[in-house]
Scaffold this motif. Structure first.
Motif, PDB file in Angstrom:
ATOM      1  N   ASN A  89       0.868  -1.204   0.085  1.00  0.00           N
ATOM      2  CA  ASN A  89       0.150   0.013   0.012  1.00  0.00           C
ATOM      3  C   ASN A  89       0.696   1.158  -0.075  1.00  0.00           C
ATOM      4  O   ASN A  89       0.276   2.312  -0.054  1.00  0.00           O
ATOM      5  N   PHE A 122      -1.984   6.331  -2.116  1.00  0.00           N
ATOM      6  CA  PHE A 122      -3.075   7.455  -2.424  1.00  0.00           C
ATOM      7  C   PHE A 122      -2.457   8.913  -2.123  1.00  0.00           C
ATOM      8  O   PHE A 122      -3.192   9.731  -2.215  1.00  0.00           O
ATOM      9  N   ASN A 154      -1.899  14.781  -2.154  1.00  0.00           N
ATOM     10  CA  ASN A 154      -2.306  13.594  -2.538  1.00  0.00           C
ATOM     11  C   ASN A 154      -3.104  13.449  -3.715  1.00  0.00           C
ATOM     12  O   ASN A 154      -3.000  14.186  -4.276  1.00  0.00           O
ATOM     13  N   ASP A 156      -5.861  13.409  -4.388  1.00  0.00           N
ATOM     14  CA  ASP A 156      -7.077  14.311  -4.256  1.00  0.00           C
ATOM     15  C   ASP A 156      -6.762  15.638  -4.461  1.00  0.00           C
ATOM     16  O   ASP A 156      -7.562  16.828  -4.236  1.00  0.00           O
TER      17      ASP A 156
END
Length: 211
Positions: A89, A122, A154, A156
């Motif tokens: 991750n 992310f 990030n 977003d």
């Protein structure tokens, strides 16, 4: 995952110290996360692999970072643990320590060359994880790193300051701004940290960001 049972097995002569469970987890990972320093030292001395990864890409050093034991982190680093390995991750040992707020471990990892700007899949950096969990002291340590990217975004487009403002963490917001974080960077929706503070009803943060 039973440290006591694993210790008994070891004391009774079981030599396969790198045996794994169904998730690829070794006894050293279990011991490191549990803070069992004596057992961890015995496993390393018996030939436990230092940079082995479980099915999620987690290493003994990452488990030690989660456990918060500076003794075990030091043991693994001295035994050759790679400090910037990323799990599946994208999390690193430093990101885990930052999220937990373990300042002594954070300092150890940084001293061993941990990169404070590595982000997960992310786009979250250790600083962002520390902010998200309101780990003020961890944030302070990371902000003192000369190479820290304060305005890292990030996936977003969200920064550490966006998250601090959104959650009403006024002290951390102030720390970020004083360190040079920009209150005017927009995320992918066009919202700035000022917008986040306004939407969250945080007049104190709004005042700080506007000054």
């Amino acid at each position: 995952r039973d440290v006591k049972a694993l210790t008994v097995l070891r004391e009774e002569g079981f030599m396969h110290v790198n045996h794994t469970n169904g998730e690829g987890k070794t006894a050293l990972m279990v011991a490191a996360q549990s803070g069992a320093s004596g057992f961890s030292e015995a496993l390393v001395a018996a030939g436990a692999k230092i940079n082995v990864e479980n099915d999620n890409g987690g290493t003994p050093l990452m488990h030690a970072a989660v456990g918060g034991s500076i003794e075990i982190v030091a043991l693994l680093l001295s035994a050759g643990a790679k400090v910037n390995t990323e799990a599946v991750n994208g999390w690193t040992a430093l990101a885990l320590a930052a999220a937990k707020g373990y300042v002594p471990v954070i300092n150890q990892l940084l001293g061993a060359g941990a990169d404070p700007n590595l982000s997960d899949i992310f786009g979250w950096t250790p600083l962002m994880h520390a902010v998200e969990q309101e780990r003020r002291d961890a944030v302070a340590v990371l902000l003192r790193q000369p190479q820290i990217h304060l305005d890292f975004r990030n996936v977003d487009g969200v920064t550490a300051l966006h998250r601090a403002a959104a959650q009403g963490f006024s002290e951390i917001s102030r720390m970020l701004v004083r360190a040079g974080a920009s209150p005017n960077l927009p995320d992918q929706t066009g919202r700035t940290a000022l917008d986040y503070a306004r939407e969250a009803g945080q007049p104190e943060i709004l005042k700080d960001l506007s000054s």
